[in-house]
Design a protein around this motif. Structure first.
Motif, PDB file in Angstrom:
ATOM      1  N   TRP A  92      30.792 -37.590   8.904  1.00 57.57           N
ATOM      2  CA  TRP A  92      31.864 -38.315   8.225  1.00 57.57           C
ATOM      3  C   TRP A  92      32.680 -39.148   9.213  1.00 57.57           C
ATOM      4  CZ3 TRP A  92      37.110 -38.447   8.802  1.00 57.57           C
ATOM      5  CH2 TRP A  92      37.830 -39.067   7.774  1.00 57.57           C
ATOM      6  N   PRO A  93      33.038 -40.405   8.859  1.00 55.71           N
ATOM      7  CA  PRO A  93      32.740 -41.013   7.554  1.00 55.71           C
ATOM      8  C   PRO A  93      31.373 -41.667   7.450  1.00 55.71           C
ATOM      9  CG  PRO A  93      34.183 -42.447   8.811  1.00 55.71           C
ATOM     10  CD  PRO A  93      34.007 -41.201   9.647  1.00 55.71           C
ATOM     11  N   LYS A 130      28.328 -40.236  -4.551  1.00 53.14           N
ATOM     12  CA  LYS A 130      29.146 -39.182  -3.949  1.00 53.14           C
ATOM     13  C   LYS A 130      28.347 -37.893  -3.798  1.00 53.14           C
ATOM     14  CE  LYS A 130      33.845 -37.280  -4.300  1.00 53.14           C
ATOM     15  NZ  LYS A 130      33.609 -35.849  -4.087  1.00 53.14           N
ATOM     16  N   GLU A 174      27.488 -36.406  -0.113  1.00 48.28           N
ATOM     17  CA  GLU A 174      28.020 -35.113   0.307  1.00 48.28           C
ATOM     18  C   GLU A 174      26.906 -34.124   0.650  1.00 48.28           C
ATOM     19  OE1 GLU A 174      30.738 -33.868  -2.728  1.00 48.28           O
ATOM     20  OE2 GLU A 174      32.414 -34.976  -1.821  1.00 48.28           O
ATOM     21  N   THR A 204      34.169 -34.608   0.148  1.00 51.65           N
ATOM     22  CA  THR A 204      35.144 -35.675   0.341  1.00 51.65           C
ATOM     23  C   THR A 204      36.051 -35.781  -0.874  1.00 51.65           C
ATOM     24  OG1 THR A 204      33.572 -37.310  -0.536  1.00 51.65           O
ATOM     25  CG2 THR A 204      33.654 -37.033   1.859  1.00 51.65           C
ATOM     26  N   GLY A 258      37.986 -40.702  -0.211  1.00 50.87           N
ATOM     27  CA  GLY A 258      37.080 -40.726   0.919  1.00 50.87           C
ATOM     28  C   GLY A 258      37.515 -39.901   2.108  1.00 50.87           C
ATOM     29  N   LYS A 259      38.580 -39.120   1.983  1.00 55.10           N
ATOM     30  CA  LYS A 259      38.958 -38.229   3.072  1.00 55.10           C
ATOM     31  C   LYS A 259      38.017 -37.025   3.114  1.00 55.10           C
ATOM     32  CE  LYS A 259      43.861 -39.338   3.550  1.00 55.10           C
ATOM     33  NZ  LYS A 259      45.232 -38.775   3.687  1.00 55.10           N
ATOM     34  N   LEU A 260      37.912 -36.429   4.296  1.00 57.86           N
ATOM     35  CA  LEU A 260      37.034 -35.276   4.470  1.00 57.86           C
ATOM     36  C   LEU A 260      37.758 -34.009   4.021  1.00 57.86           C
ATOM     37  CD1 LEU A 260      34.225 -34.470   5.637  1.00 57.86           C
ATOM     38  CD2 LEU A 260      35.423 -33.916   7.764  1.00 57.86           C
ATOM     39  N   ARG A 261      37.101 -33.203   3.172  1.00 50.63           N
ATOM     40  CA  ARG A 261      37.690 -31.956   2.698  1.00 50.63           C
ATOM     41  C   ARG A 261      37.165 -30.787   3.531  1.00 50.63           C
ATOM     42  NH1 ARG A 261      36.292 -29.919  -1.613  1.00 50.63           N
ATOM     43  NH2 ARG A 261      34.465 -31.158  -2.194  1.00 50.63           N
ATOM     44  N   GLN A 297      42.710 -31.997   3.813  1.00 53.20           N
ATOM     45  CA  GLN A 297      42.068 -33.302   3.736  1.00 53.20           C
ATOM     46  C   GLN A 297      42.370 -34.072   5.015  1.00 53.20           C
ATOM     47  OE1 GLN A 297      42.861 -35.507   0.159  1.00 53.20           O
ATOM     48  NE2 GLN A 297      42.274 -33.825  -1.186  1.00 53.20           N
TER      49      GLN A 297
END
Length: 240
Positions: free
Chosen positions: A98-99, A184, A188, A214, A218-221, A231
């Motif tokens: 990511w990203p 998505k 992922e 995400t 678009g933030k990483l979880r 996030q």
């Protein structure tokens, strides 16, 4: 598609933006260089590339159907197209860090810099900067970088690789509302270290946790070992 080739430039993204100041460029204008002197990665990092040994280019892609808050779908589509491209070359252990760095095992083989331009609440266009390590033999000071040649022990002709990749990109970058959810899910499923316990530096604090996916933006979880949900934006997480 219009392909423009230059021997050398500071940055293909910057070069394409300068061209746009003086003329209206058509959709899917591609700028390719043999030597990128000041290539940039995400959040101001430097992209190092030996002249004549790698693919360094930028693509202007115009959009009409995407809202401003759907800009990350461009990153997902581009990353997935690159994974497909590398699969065709039989590159092993592909993942998306990511990203949008493309990894083979724990080695980075491709970096992307996407710069979106908005018009009101809509995404107007994006400049997609792509750097692929192809025939480079050494990455001094970059222990996590590798080239296709190092991985496969083959030397590649650059132009056929570029032509195949551009064909893939044209096919996948016509994004609309209906395929964003599929993008998505596919994106992922390929996330580097997804669902693996690891130690991450998040907001300057070391945290044990799992990458889960995400956010819509678009933030990483990341889920911590204590089940806390975090996030992360660019430069807010450091990988092990």
């Amino acid at each position: 598609m219009t392909i423009i080739k230059v021997n050398a430039t500071d940055s293909t993204n910057l070069h394409l933006k300068r061209m746009m100041l003086g003329t209206a460029l058509e959709d899917f204008t591609v700028l390719v260089t043999d030597s990128q002197l000041s290539g940039k990665g995400q959040a101001g990092t430097v992209w190092n590339s030996e002249p004549g040994k790698n693919l360094t280019f930028s693509v202007l892609k115009q959009f009409e159907k995407l809202s401003a808050d759907q800009g990350f779908s461009v990153s997902m589509a581009l990353s997935l197209a690159l994974v497909q491209f590398f699969r065709e070359l039989n590159i092993p252990q592909l993942a998306i860090k990511w990203p949008n760095d493309i990894m083979s095992g724990n080695k980075k083989i491709c970096g992307i810099l996407i710069e979106n331009t908005l018009k009101g609440l809509m995404l107007k266009h994006a400049i997609l900067g792509i750097g692929i390590n192809v025939n480079q033999d050494n990455f001094f000071g970059l222990p996590n970088a590798a080239s296709l040649k190092q991985i496969t022990r083959k030397t590649y002709q650059l132009e056929p690789l570029l032509n195949r990749l551009l064909t893939l990109l044209e096919a996948v970058l016509d994004i609309d509302q209906e395929n964003i959810e599929n993008l998505k899910s596919d994106y992922e499923s390929l996330l580097y270290l997804k669902d693996q316990k690891a130690l991450y530096k998040i907001h300057d604090e070391w945290v044990e946790g799992f990458i889960r996916g995400t956010s819509p933006e678009g933030k990483l979880r990341v889920e911590t070992a204590e089940s806390k949900q975090i996030q992360c934006g660019l430069k807010e997480i450091k990988y092990p």
